[in-house]
Scaffold this motif. Structure first.
Motif, PDB file in Angstrom:
ATOM      1  N   PHE A  83      14.194  10.388  -3.032  1.00 11.80           N
ATOM      2  CA  PHE A  83      14.379   9.119  -2.335  1.00 11.80           C
ATOM      3  C   PHE A  83      14.577   7.989  -3.353  1.00 11.80           C
ATOM      4  N   PRO A  84      15.687   7.253  -3.303  1.00 12.53           N
ATOM      5  CA  PRO A  84      15.906   6.143  -4.240  1.00 12.53           C
ATOM      6  C   PRO A  84      14.776   5.116  -4.151  1.00 12.53           C
ATOM      7  N   PRO A  85      14.280   4.605  -5.286  1.00 11.74           N
ATOM      8  CA  PRO A  85      13.121   3.701  -5.297  1.00 11.74           C
ATOM      9  C   PRO A  85      13.294   2.425  -4.477  1.00 11.74           C
ATOM     10  N   VAL A  86      14.514   1.856  -4.410  1.00  8.62           N
ATOM     11  CA  VAL A  86      14.692   0.584  -3.704  1.00  8.62           C
ATOM     12  C   VAL A  86      14.404   0.733  -2.200  1.00  8.62           C
ATOM     13  N   PRO A  87      15.096   1.645  -1.477  1.00  3.60           N
ATOM     14  CA  PRO A  87      14.722   1.806  -0.062  1.00  3.60           C
ATOM     15  C   PRO A  87      13.337   2.416   0.113  1.00  3.60           C
ATOM     16  N   ALA A  88      12.905   3.245  -0.843  1.00  2.00           N
ATOM     17  CA  ALA A  88      11.574   3.858  -0.746  1.00  2.00           C
ATOM     18  C   ALA A  88      10.493   2.792  -0.776  1.00  2.00           C
ATOM     19  N   SER A  89      10.675   1.759  -1.589  1.00  2.00           N
ATOM     20  CA  SER A  89       9.668   0.702  -1.695  1.00  2.00           C
ATOM     21  C   SER A  89       9.484  -0.032  -0.366  1.00  2.00           C
ATOM     22  N   LEU A  90      10.552  -0.147   0.411  1.00  2.00           N
ATOM     23  CA  LEU A  90      10.451  -0.799   1.722  1.00  2.00           C
ATOM     24  C   LEU A  90       9.624   0.046   2.688  1.00  2.00           C
ATOM     25  N   VAL A  91       9.889   1.361   2.689  1.00  2.00           N
ATOM     26  CA  VAL A  91       9.145   2.267   3.574  1.00  2.00           C
ATOM     27  C   VAL A  91       7.688   2.348   3.136  1.00  2.00           C
ATOM     28  N   ILE A  92       7.459   2.463   1.834  1.00  2.00           N
ATOM     29  CA  ILE A  92       6.096   2.556   1.299  1.00  2.00           C
ATOM     30  C   ILE A  92       5.323   1.271   1.595  1.00  2.00           C
ATOM     31  N   GLY A  93       5.999   0.117   1.463  1.00  2.00           N
ATOM     32  CA  GLY A  93       5.369  -1.163   1.783  1.00  2.00           C
ATOM     33  C   GLY A  93       4.951  -1.251   3.246  1.00  2.00           C
ATOM     34  N   PHE A  94       5.768  -0.686   4.133  1.00  2.00           N
ATOM     35  CA  PHE A  94       5.447  -0.674   5.565  1.00  2.00           C
ATOM     36  C   PHE A  94       4.164   0.108   5.826  1.00  2.00           C
ATOM     37  N   PHE A  95       4.060   1.298   5.237  1.00  2.00           N
ATOM     38  CA  PHE A  95       2.864   2.125   5.478  1.00  2.00           C
ATOM     39  C   PHE A  95       1.616   1.509   4.834  1.00  2.00           C
ATOM     40  N   TYR A  96       1.818   0.820   3.714  1.00  2.00           N
ATOM     41  CA  TYR A  96       0.678   0.122   3.102  1.00  2.00           C
ATOM     42  C   TYR A  96       0.168  -0.962   4.056  1.00  2.00           C
ATOM     43  N   GLY A  97       1.086  -1.699   4.659  1.00  2.00           N
ATOM     44  CA  GLY A  97       0.703  -2.738   5.614  1.00  2.00           C
ATOM     45  C   GLY A  97      -0.052  -2.176   6.811  1.00  2.00           C
ATOM     46  N   VAL A  98       0.396  -1.026   7.312  1.00  2.00           N
ATOM     47  CA  VAL A  98      -0.272  -0.386   8.454  1.00  2.00           C
ATOM     48  C   VAL A  98      -1.706   0.000   8.092  1.00  2.00           C
ATOM     49  N   LEU A  99      -1.895   0.595   6.909  1.00  2.00           N
ATOM     50  CA  LEU A  99      -3.235   1.015   6.485  1.00  2.00           C
ATOM     51  C   LEU A  99      -4.145  -0.188   6.251  1.00  2.00           C
ATOM     52  N   ARG A 100      -3.595  -1.287   5.739  1.00  2.00           N
ATOM     53  CA  ARG A 100      -4.393  -2.500   5.530  1.00  2.00           C
ATOM     54  C   ARG A 100      -4.895  -3.056   6.866  1.00  2.00           C
ATOM     55  N   LEU A 101      -4.092  -2.910   7.914  1.00  2.00           N
ATOM     56  CA  LEU A 101      -4.493  -3.389   9.237  1.00  2.00           C
ATOM     57  C   LEU A 101      -5.565  -2.501   9.866  1.00  2.00           C
ATOM     58  N   LEU A 102      -5.467  -1.192   9.627  1.00  2.00           N
ATOM     59  CA  LEU A 102      -6.347  -0.230  10.281  1.00  2.00           C
ATOM     60  C   LEU A 102      -7.684  -0.033   9.574  1.00  2.00           C
ATOM     61  N   LEU A 103      -7.696  -0.218   8.245  1.00  2.00           N
ATOM     62  CA  LEU A 103      -8.900   0.098   7.462  1.00  2.00           C
ATOM     63  C   LEU A 103      -9.329  -1.092   6.621  1.00  2.00           C
ATOM     64  N   PRO A 104     -10.621  -1.129   6.228  1.00  2.00           N
ATOM     65  CA  PRO A 104     -11.065  -2.175   5.292  1.00  2.00           C
ATOM     66  C   PRO A 104     -10.203  -2.136   4.025  1.00  2.00           C
TER      67      PRO A 104
END
Length: 383
Positions: free
Chosen positions: A283-304
Motif C-alpha cells: 500500500f503506497p504510504p500517502v493513501p495509507a496514511s489517510l486510512v491509518i489516520g482514520f482508524f487512529y481517530g476511531v480508536l481515540r474516540l472509543l478508548l482512553p
C-alpha cells in the motif's frame, strides 16, 4: 498484406541446449513454453519447475499434487514460444552427468544457434490484441475498465503477467507505485516511537479503564499490560485485514456503474489482473496514511487516550507485517513444508482459482469462522 509467420519449430537438441544454458523450457504436447522468468514466482517452488525443464508437463498440469486451474493454463500460454518438431515431442530432461554422447556432439551447431538467437523466445503476449484483451494496453487502464460493464468481473479475474499503467499523469502513476521496503522504512519508526510513547505514558500510572463512566470501579492499566494490549491490536488488525479484503476489495461492482468499477480496479482489481506487478504489491504510504489516520481517530474516540494509542500501534505493526508478508507470498521462494510455503500456495489459489474464498493473507485463521477456507484438493486413487 504480408502473411504472418507461423510458430517457430524447435528440435529436441535445441531445447536441451537452451536448458543447459539455464533456461527453463517445458512442453505441453507439442507446444513449447519458456518459463525462465516465471520459475522464481512458481507457487510450488523454483526447484520443482527446474527439475521439469526440457520435459512434457501435460500430465503434471492435471496433478497430483495439484490440478492446475483454467487461469493457470491461460497464464502458461503467455510464455508460448513455438512448437516441438514432429517426432521430438518427448523431450528428455537435460543430462546432469556431463558425459557427452555422439548425438549431442553432432548437435553442436544447433547449440550455437540456440545461444545466438535469444530474441526468438520473445513472449507472444507482447503483441496486444485489443479485441481479445477488451482494453488497449498502450493506454492507462483506469479510465477504460468502467466501460467493460458485465465483462469486467470475468476479465479482472483472468490474471496476466504484464505491467499495468493506471494514470495518464506521470506524477499520479509514481504515487501509485511502491517498493516493498518503503512500507518498512516509513512505518517501522512510527511503530517504535508510538510504542515508546504508549509504554512511558502507561508507566505514569494515570490510565484507568472505564474512568469515563465511574471512578469507584475503574480499572488501572499497568505498564506491564502494554505487550498484551499491543498483541490485541495485532489480532484486531488481522480481523480488519480479512474484512477489508473480503467486503471492500472483493465487492462486486454493479455492471452499470462506471465509477464503482473504476474504484474497484484502483483499490484491488488491478492487483488481481496483474498479480506479479512488484511495484503494486504493498500500500503506497500517502493513501495509507489517510486510512491509518482514520482508524487512529476511531480508536481515540472509543478508548482512553493511551489505551487507544497502544491498541493502534499494535494494529499498525500488524499492518506492516501483513504488507511485507503479502509481497513475500508473491515474490518469495519459501522452503517446502514451511508455514509460508503453505500460505503462498493458499494465496496464489485465491488469485487463480478461488477468488470468492481464501481472504486471509497473513493468516488463514479468520477463514475458518467465516467459512471461506479454500478446500484442500483431493485426488481419487486409480485402480
Amino acid at each position: 498484406a504480408m502473411a504472418t509467420a507461423g510458430p517457430r519449430s524447435f528440435s529436441a537438441a535445441e531445447v536441451r541446449a537452451r536448458c543447459a544454458q539455464g533456461a527453463c523450457l517445458v512442453s505441453c504436447h507439442r507446444r513449447l513454453y519458456d518459463l525462465s522468468n516465471f520459475v522464481r514466482l512458481h507457487p510450488g517452488g523454483e526447484q520443482l519447475l527446474r527439475r521439469r525443464a526440457g520435459t512434457d508437463v501435460s500430465a503434471a498440469l492435471d496433478g497430483p499434487p495439484h490440478r492446475h486451474s483454467a487461469n493457470a493454463r491461460r497464464w502458461l500460454e503467455q510464455y508460448y514460444v513455438g512448437e516441438i518438431e514432429p517426432g521430438d515431442e518427448q523431450v528428455p530432461p537435460r543430462s546432469r552427468t556431463g558425459t557427452g554422447t555422439p548425438s549431442e556432439t553432432a548437435d553442436e551447431k544447433e547449440v550455437d544457434a540456440a545461444a545466438q538467437t535469444p530474441e526468438q523466445t520473445d513472449l507472444c503476449y507482447k503483441t496486444v490484441d485489443v479485441e481479445k484483451d477488451l482494453v488497449d494496453w498502450q493506454k492507462p487502464l483506469l479510465w477504460q475498465v468502467g466501460y467493460l460493464g458485465e465483462k469486467y468481473d470475468e476479465w479482472v479475474h483472468q490474471p496476466v503477467d504484464r505491467p499495468i499503467r493506471l494514470f495518464h499523469s506521470d506524477f499520479l502513476e509514481f504515487l501509485s507505485k511502491t517498493a516493498w521496503y518503503v512500507v518498512f522504512m516509513v512505518w517501522t519508526p512510527v511503530v517504535l516511537y508510538l510504542s515508546w510513547v504508549s509504554y512511558t505514558s502507561l508507566a505514569q500510572g494515570n490510565t484507568r479503564l472505564f474512568s469515563s463512566f465511574t471512578t469507584e470501579y475503574s480499572i488501572p492499566v499497568h505498564k506491564y499490560y502494554f505487550p498484551f494490549i499491543f498483541l490485541l491490536g495485532m489480532i484486531l488488525w488481522s480481523l480488519l485485514e480479512y474484512l477489508i479484503h473480503r467486503f471492500v476489495f472483493h465487492m462486486k461492482p454493479p455492471a452499470s456503474n462506471y465509477y464503482l468499477i473504476t474504484l474497484h480496479f484502483l483499490l484491488h482489481g488491478q492487483h488481481h489482473k496483474s498479480p506479479f506487478d512488484s511495484s503494486r504489491l504493498v500500500f503506497p504510504p500517502v493513501p495509507a496514511s489517510l486510512v491509518i489516520g482514520f482508524f487512529y481517530g476511531v480508536l481515540r474516540l472509543l478508548l482512553p487516550e493511551v489505551l487507544g494509542l497502544s491498541v493502534f500501534v499494535g494494529g499498525l505493526c500488524g499492518y506492516v507485517i501483513y504488507d511485507m508478508m503479502h509481497y513475500y507470498l508473491h515474490y518469495g521462494s519459501p522452503k517446502k513444508g514451511t508455514y509460508l510455503y503453505g500460505l503462498k500456495a493458499y494465496h496464489v489459489k485465491h488469485h487463480f482459482e478461488h477468488q470468492k474464498s481464501g481472504f486471509g493473507i497473513s493468516t488463514r485463521f479468520w477463514d475458518y469462522p467465516f467459512r471461506t477456507l479454500i478446500p484442500e484438493e483431493t485426488f481419487k486413487k486409480e485402480d
